[in-house]
Write a protein that holds these residues in place. Structure first.
Motif, mmCIF file in Angstrom:
data_model
loop_
_atom_site.group_PDB
_atom_site.id
_atom_site.type_symbol
_atom_site.label_atom_id
_atom_site.label_comp_id
_atom_site.label_asym_id
_atom_site.label_seq_id
_atom_site.Cartn_x
_atom_site.Cartn_y
_atom_site.Cartn_z
ATOM 1 N N LYS A 98 -2.157 10.470 10.138
ATOM 2 C CA LYS A 98 -2.083 9.585 11.311
ATOM 3 C C LYS A 98 -2.899 8.313 11.082
ATOM 4 O O LYS A 98 -2.440 7.208 11.383
ATOM 5 C CB LYS A 98 -2.583 10.312 12.556
ATOM 6 N N LYS A 99 -4.108 8.456 10.534
ATOM 7 C CA LYS A 99 -4.942 7.278 10.274
ATOM 8 C C LYS A 99 -4.264 6.347 9.264
ATOM 9 O O LYS A 99 -4.292 5.123 9.412
ATOM 10 C CB LYS A 99 -6.326 7.684 9.760
ATOM 11 N N LEU A 100 -3.681 6.913 8.216
ATOM 12 C CA LEU A 100 -2.999 6.093 7.205
ATOM 13 C C LEU A 100 -1.811 5.352 7.816
ATOM 14 O O LEU A 100 -1.620 4.157 7.579
ATOM 15 C CB LEU A 100 -2.526 6.956 6.038
ATOM 16 N N VAL A 104 -1.176 1.240 8.281
ATOM 17 C CA VAL A 104 -0.025 0.587 7.671
ATOM 18 C C VAL A 104 0.895 -0.016 8.726
ATOM 19 O O VAL A 104 1.370 -1.138 8.588
ATOM 20 C CB VAL A 104 0.753 1.589 6.784
ATOM 21 N N VAL A 105 1.152 0.704 9.774
ATOM 22 C CA VAL A 105 2.140 0.283 10.759
ATOM 23 C C VAL A 105 1.550 -0.668 11.799
ATOM 24 O O VAL A 105 2.166 -1.673 12.168
ATOM 25 C CB VAL A 105 2.767 1.517 11.454
ATOM 26 N N LEU A 106 0.386 -0.360 12.293
ATOM 27 C CA LEU A 106 -0.215 -1.176 13.342
ATOM 28 C C LEU A 106 -1.055 -2.282 12.726
ATOM 29 O O LEU A 106 -2.253 -2.126 12.494
ATOM 30 C CB LEU A 106 -1.068 -0.316 14.276
#
Length: 119
Positions: A98-100, A104-106
């Protein structure tokens, strides 16, 4: 007198021949003793080698159990640590993913702190 000289010379020649025989026998005796000494030394070396090999095999046999038990202990410890690592992986896997993905996405677009604003 000539006869006495001839007899003396003959005695000296015989004594010389006898001395040569004694010297030859002494040489042969010495050679024989050297061969016997070599043979005896080789035999003693071989006996000592066998003794040391048997001693080493006995030492090795007495310590094989120790090595085996140490290997078993290390294997058990490794298995316990591996189970701990697998458990930690399983419990933190979702959080890390989730952190990764968040990184990357946000993306929050902003200027780099070293970039000076144009005035």
């Amino acid at each position: 007198m000539a006869s006495q000289q001839s007899q003396s010379i003959q005695t000296l020649l015989e004594a010389e021949k006898e001395a040569a025989k004694v010297v030859q026998q002494a040489r042969q005796y010495r050679v024989q003793k050297l061969k016997e000494a070599r043979t005896q030394a080789t035999k003693e070396i071989e006996e000592y080698r066998k003794f040391k090999e048997e001693e080493f095999k006995a030492f090795e046999a007495s310590h094989v159990g120790t090595t085996h038990s140490a290997q078993v202990a290390v294997d058990k410890d490794t298995e316990v640590k591996r189970a701990e690592i697998s458990k930690a992986y399983g419990s933190h896997k979702d959080t890390v993913v989730k952190k990764l993905l968040d990184r990357v996405v946000l993306v929050n677009p902003e200027l780099h702190r070293n970039l000076k604003k144009a005035e």
